[in-house]
Design an enzyme around this catalytic site. Sequence first.
Site, PDB file in Angstrom:
ATOM      1  N   LYS A 111      23.477  75.965  66.601  1.00 52.94           N
ATOM      2  CA  LYS A 111      23.090  77.260  66.050  1.00 52.94           C
ATOM      3  C   LYS A 111      24.349  78.077  65.776  1.00 52.94           C
ATOM      4  O   LYS A 111      25.319  78.035  66.553  1.00 52.94           O
ATOM      5  CB  LYS A 111      22.197  77.948  67.082  1.00 52.94           C
ATOM      6  N   SER A 185      14.513  82.082  67.296  1.00 50.60           N
ATOM      7  CA  SER A 185      15.560  82.287  66.318  1.00 50.60           C
ATOM      8  C   SER A 185      16.339  81.020  65.978  1.00 50.60           C
ATOM      9  O   SER A 185      17.126  80.997  65.032  1.00 50.60           O
ATOM     10  CB  SER A 185      16.528  83.362  66.813  1.00 50.60           C
ATOM     11  N   SER A 209      13.264  81.538  71.776  1.00 50.98           N
ATOM     12  CA  SER A 209      13.949  81.181  70.534  1.00 50.98           C
ATOM     13  C   SER A 209      14.231  79.703  70.360  1.00 50.98           C
ATOM     14  O   SER A 209      14.559  79.261  69.264  1.00 50.98           O
ATOM     15  CB  SER A 209      15.266  81.958  70.421  1.00 50.98           C
TER      16      SER A 209
END
Length: 486
Positions: A111, A185, A209
């Site tokens: 990420k 996320s 997330s």
Amino acid sequence: LSRSACLLLVKSGQYYPESASRGGETMSCFPSEPAIPRVSAWYAEGGDPVDGLTSLSRHIRRSSAKGVWIHLTDTDAVAERASFLRALAKDLPRQKLMRRFPLFGIPFAVKDNMDVKGLETTAACPAYAYTARSTAFAVQKLLDAGAVLMGKTNMDQFATGLVGTRSPYGPCPNAINSRYISGGSSSGSAHAVARGYVSFALGTDTAGSGRIPAALNNIVCLKPTPGLVSIRGIVPACPSLDCVAVLALSCGDCLRVFRSVTPGPAPAFSGRPLTVGIPDRLEFFGNTAWEDAFRKAVARLAAMGWKVRSVDFAPYEEAASMLYFGPYMAERTSVLGDFVSAHREECDPTVAGIICDAGHWTAAETFRAFARTREIRKTVRRDFSQMDALLVPSSPTTYTIDAVLGDPFHTNVTMGTYTNFVNILGLCAVAVPSDLPVMPGTEDALPFGVTFIGPPFAEKKTAAMASRFHDAVLRKGLAPGVFFRK
């Protein structure tokens, strides 16, 4: 592999079509469903890291949807890393090689709130971008174990969102149906694993997330106990709650990666009969298909011989409300508020509003919330003295991208119904696929997942329970990621 064997595998759908031999030139046969054992077996059978990983790099560039990646590793850099690994493989016996490099040649993604030396970290905000001077602790551990970084993935800006749409790099689509959200996320990380672009990916998980995008993309997520894995080198959201999350195609793969970033083994089964707690009340926000899917998941547990008991869910709901509607939100303001306030026009408006508007909580209110959290944790400890894990829907429903863009706040709040409380209460969790129901009023079959929530530092045991459940799902034909057949 011989040319005939390679072509046979191609025809069976196990490998990329580009893996055939052309004009006498041997091409790579890198597994298209790249679970870690499968990739390791391919190397053991003579697969070439350079051919395999460079063909994978080209495949990613050619096939990826918009909104999945923020930065892709240059194919030449992938080849350079693979050449280094190939040289190691020539110098070391196979057993010694795998002991020293347990993730030898395994492709992964991270990420883009995680630092990688020499690359930009954006946290999905170009105005915030900086070139990292060092590599995040968890990422470095994986590189040291022999893994190969294929790129950095898209995310909800500053890890503030559970939907995967809050990014200037575009909404990340669901890997199974691009009309729907990927969840966030850690949106790009989940999509990349589900599509077979990488064997595993790192995300972060503060309020769900990692678990939510794993569930919506039909893959697995292991979220460890807060504080167990260092978050050094990661852009903070709520530092007291942030966790590194591992996303992969199986619980076994998650554990294999987890062992590379943690100091030692965790406790395993005690041998007594397994008991799973189920919330005494559940809300699916009108999604009757997912409500039915959860009932089937509970029935599957009973069929496996596990005990099921009802758990008072009120304390967990109270903890969740403190994260989204209480003083814990102010931690985001404390770490990012100055930057976002100074660059509000350059930030996602929903994210900016959340971060900038949470600074009104007083110190007294904050300490009262901390005290209440300690009381709830005592209740939760009593619950876990009578159960091995708590089973919840990973998310109660899902939405199209257009629906989330039309109502970015309430849809996001709904997604976190069964995830928001986990880190506040210091628990670990493993999310796994469960079913592929059709959304009510549509013909859209979308993944539904469940999460096994365990007590602090029970990652191995919780993952073993989740794996046994997932094995039962696999036997019913629901392979992970996009590799199922409708």
